[in-house]
Design a protein around this motif. Structure first.
Motif, short mmCIF file in Angstrom:
data_model
loop_
_atom_site.label_atom_id
_atom_site.label_comp_id
_atom_site.label_asym_id
_atom_site.label_seq_id
_atom_site.Cartn_x
_atom_site.Cartn_y
_atom_site.Cartn_z
N ASP A 9 0.83 -1.21 0.00
CA ASP A 9 0.00 0.00 0.00
C ASP A 9 0.86 1.26 0.00
N GLU A 12 2.43 1.76 -3.39
CA GLU A 12 1.46 2.25 -4.36
C GLU A 12 1.21 3.74 -4.18
N ARG A 13 1.09 4.18 -2.94
CA ARG A 13 0.88 5.60 -2.67
C ARG A 13 2.09 6.42 -3.10
N LEU A 15 4.26 5.63 -5.45
CA LEU A 15 4.30 5.66 -6.91
C LEU A 15 3.27 6.63 -7.48
N GLN A 16 2.11 6.68 -6.86
CA GLN A 16 1.09 7.64 -7.30
C GLN A 16 1.58 9.07 -7.07
N ARG A 17 2.20 9.29 -5.96
CA ARG A 17 2.72 10.63 -5.65
C ARG A 17 3.82 11.02 -6.63
N SER A 19 4.11 10.04 -9.67
CA SER A 19 3.41 10.34 -10.92
C SER A 19 2.77 11.73 -10.88
N GLN A 20 2.13 12.06 -9.78
CA GLN A 20 1.52 13.38 -9.63
C GLN A 20 2.58 14.49 -9.70
N GLU A 22 5.50 14.35 -11.17
CA GLU A 22 6.01 14.43 -12.53
C GLU A 22 5.06 15.23 -13.42
N GLU A 23 3.77 15.01 -13.26
CA GLU A 23 2.78 15.76 -14.04
C GLU A 23 2.82 17.24 -13.67
#
Length: 58
Positions: A9, A12-13, A15-17, A19-20, A22-23
């Protein structure tokens, strides 16, 4: 929840962060590029105006 699930978990959090971020970085870079272009355009216009003033010998 066992340790592996917690780690999964958390990963995953993270990796999501990533990605955010990077965007967001991409959007900010684009905004910065636009602002730099605007600044360069304004400076060029000012330079042209100053040259005209100097040529007019005012």
């Amino acid at each position: 929840m066992d340790l592996i699930d917690q780690l999964e978990d958390r990963m995953e959090r993270l990796l999501q962060r990533v990605s955010q971020l990077e965007e967001e970085n991409s959007r900010l870079q684009s905004t910065l590029d636009t602002e730099r272009q605007i600044k360069d355009d304004v400076l060029n216009r000012l330079d042209r105006l100053l040259k005209k003033i100097q040529e007019a010998d005012i």
